[in-house]
Design an enzyme around this catalytic site. Sequence first.
Site, PDB file in Angstrom:
ATOM      1  N   LYS A  89       9.768   2.953   3.209  1.00 43.02           N
ATOM      2  CA  LYS A  89       8.498   2.741   2.525  1.00 43.02           C
ATOM      3  C   LYS A  89       8.425   1.298   2.045  1.00 43.02           C
ATOM      4  O   LYS A  89       9.410   0.589   2.082  1.00 43.02           O
ATOM      5  CB  LYS A  89       8.377   3.680   1.313  1.00 43.02           C
ATOM      6  CG  LYS A  89       8.090   5.108   1.716  1.00 43.02           C
ATOM      7  CD  LYS A  89       7.788   6.010   0.516  1.00 43.02           C
ATOM      8  CE  LYS A  89       6.771   5.499  -0.446  1.00 43.02           C
ATOM      9  NZ  LYS A  89       5.460   5.128   0.144  1.00 43.02           N
ATOM     10  N   GLY A 146      -1.355   2.910  -0.258  1.00 45.38           N
ATOM     11  CA  GLY A 146      -1.494   2.732   1.190  1.00 45.38           C
ATOM     12  C   GLY A 146      -2.677   3.510   1.716  1.00 45.38           C
ATOM     13  O   GLY A 146      -3.338   4.240   0.961  1.00 45.38           O
ATOM     14  N   ALA A 148       4.280   6.893   4.135  1.00 43.25           N
ATOM     15  CA  ALA A 148       5.564   6.292   4.536  1.00 43.25           C
ATOM     16  C   ALA A 148       5.329   5.422   5.757  1.00 43.25           C
ATOM     17  O   ALA A 148       4.365   5.626   6.499  1.00 43.25           O
ATOM     18  CB  ALA A 148       6.591   7.380   4.845  1.00 43.25           C
ATOM     19  N   GLY A 195       3.323  -1.608   2.029  1.00 37.98           N
ATOM     20  CA  GLY A 195       2.232  -2.087   1.175  1.00 37.98           C
ATOM     21  C   GLY A 195       2.730  -2.789  -0.080  1.00 37.98           C
ATOM     22  O   GLY A 195       1.943  -3.154  -0.955  1.00 37.98           O
ATOM     23  N   GLU A 249       6.718   3.127  -6.383  1.00 41.42           N
ATOM     24  CA  GLU A 249       6.715   4.352  -5.570  1.00 41.42           C
ATOM     25  C   GLU A 249       8.044   5.089  -5.709  1.00 41.42           C
ATOM     26  O   GLU A 249       8.082   6.321  -5.755  1.00 41.42           O
ATOM     27  CB  GLU A 249       6.468   4.008  -4.096  1.00 41.42           C
ATOM     28  CG  GLU A 249       5.046   3.563  -3.816  1.00 41.42           C
ATOM     29  CD  GLU A 249       4.837   3.062  -2.402  1.00 41.42           C
ATOM     30  OE1 GLU A 249       3.700   3.090  -1.940  1.00 41.42           O
ATOM     31  OE2 GLU A 249       5.809   2.615  -1.757  1.00 41.42           O
TER      32      GLU A 249
HETATM   33  C1  5RP Z   1       3.213   1.172   0.362  1.00 35.94           C
HETATM   34  C2  5RP Z   1       3.850   2.233   1.186  1.00 35.94           C
HETATM   35  C3  5RP Z   1       2.942   3.031   2.048  1.00 35.94           C
HETATM   36  O1  5RP Z   1       3.045   4.363   1.710  1.00 35.94           O
HETATM   37  C4  5RP Z   1       3.342   2.814   3.480  1.00 35.94           C
HETATM   38  O2  5RP Z   1       3.297   1.419   3.762  1.00 35.94           O
HETATM   39  C5  5RP Z   1       2.429   3.568   4.442  1.00 35.94           C
HETATM   40  O3  5RP Z   1       1.139   3.036   4.379  1.00 35.94           O
HETATM   41  P1  5RP Z   1      -0.051   3.613   5.219  1.00 35.94           P
HETATM   42  O4  5RP Z   1      -0.361   4.980   4.712  1.00 35.94           O
HETATM   43  O5  5RP Z   1      -1.159   2.621   4.979  1.00 35.94           O
HETATM   44  O6  5RP Z   1       0.364   3.614   6.670  1.00 35.94           O
HETATM   45  O7  5RP Z   1       5.020   2.481   1.160  1.00 35.94           O
HETATM   46  O8  5RP Z   1       4.183   0.415  -0.331  1.00 35.94           O
END
Ligand code: 5RP
Length: 229
Positions: free
Chosen positions: A102, A35, A91, A105, A111
Site C-alpha cells: 500500500k 485512493g 491496495a 497514494g 493507513e
Molecule cells: C494510498 C493507498 C491506496 O489504497 C492504494 O494506492 C490503492 O489506490 P487505488 O484504489 O487508487 O488504486 O495505499 O496510500
Amino acid sequence: MGIIDQNHQNAEKLAAAKAAVKLVKNGDIVGLGTGTTATFAIKELGKLVAEGLNIKAVASSIRTEELAKSLGIEILNLGEISSVDISIDGADEFTEGLDLIKGGGGALFREKIVASMSKNAIIVTDASKKVKKLGSFTVPVEVIPLAYQYVFDQITKLNGKGKKRTTDHQDYFTDNGNLIIDADFGLIDDPKALSNDLNKIDGLLAHGLFIDLTAQVIMSEQSEIIIFK
Ligand code: 5RP
C-alpha cells in the site's frame, strides 16, 4: 490504460466498494482509506449516512477527511480513539495470503495506524491488484526528512533500489510532512522478513508492506465478487 479498460476497472472498484459497505453496521466507528477505490466506498457510505446510517469515522488522509466531511460523515480525531470497528481501504497489490503493498497514494502511515486499530480491516480492489508475489509495485517508504539519506542507504543495503518520490519535479511531502522513497526490491520472496528488516531502520516512519493486518480482501472481477480471508 485505455478508456474502456479504465471504465472496466472503475466498475470493479465500485462493485467491491459496494460489497464492503454492506458490512458496516449502525453505531460503528469506520476507518476510511485513501485512493480511488476507497473513494468509491466513502461515497457509498455517504449515501447510506444520508439515508440514516449512524456511524462515526476516522480518516487515513487529509483528502479523505475532506471528502467524508463533505458527505456528512462525522470525523473523529484518530489520536483520541482506541479502536476502529471496521476499516475499508484499497491496495496497490495483494496476495491470496493477504499480504499487501500500500501507499501508492502516499497515505501509508495513517493507513497502517487505521488498519492496526481495526477489528475488521477490509481491503477493496479490482482484479488487477492480485499478484502471486508482491514487488512489481515498488514499496513506498515514508521517511523523516533529516533521516532521508541514512534510510536511503539502509534500503540499498537490503538490496532495494530507492527513488525519491516527486510530484511536478518537486519533492513529494506526505500529510505528515515527510518524504517518500519508492523502493524496488524485485519480486519479494519473504514479505514478512523484509517488513521486519525495514522496521528496524531508525528514521523510517512506515513502509507499505502490510503483513498480518488484513481480515479480508473483497475483489471484484468482471461481475463477480471474490473474497479472500
Ligand atoms: C494510498 C493507498 C491506496 O489504497 C492504494 O494506492 C490503492 O489506490 P487505488 O484504489 O487508487 O488504486 O495505499 O496510500
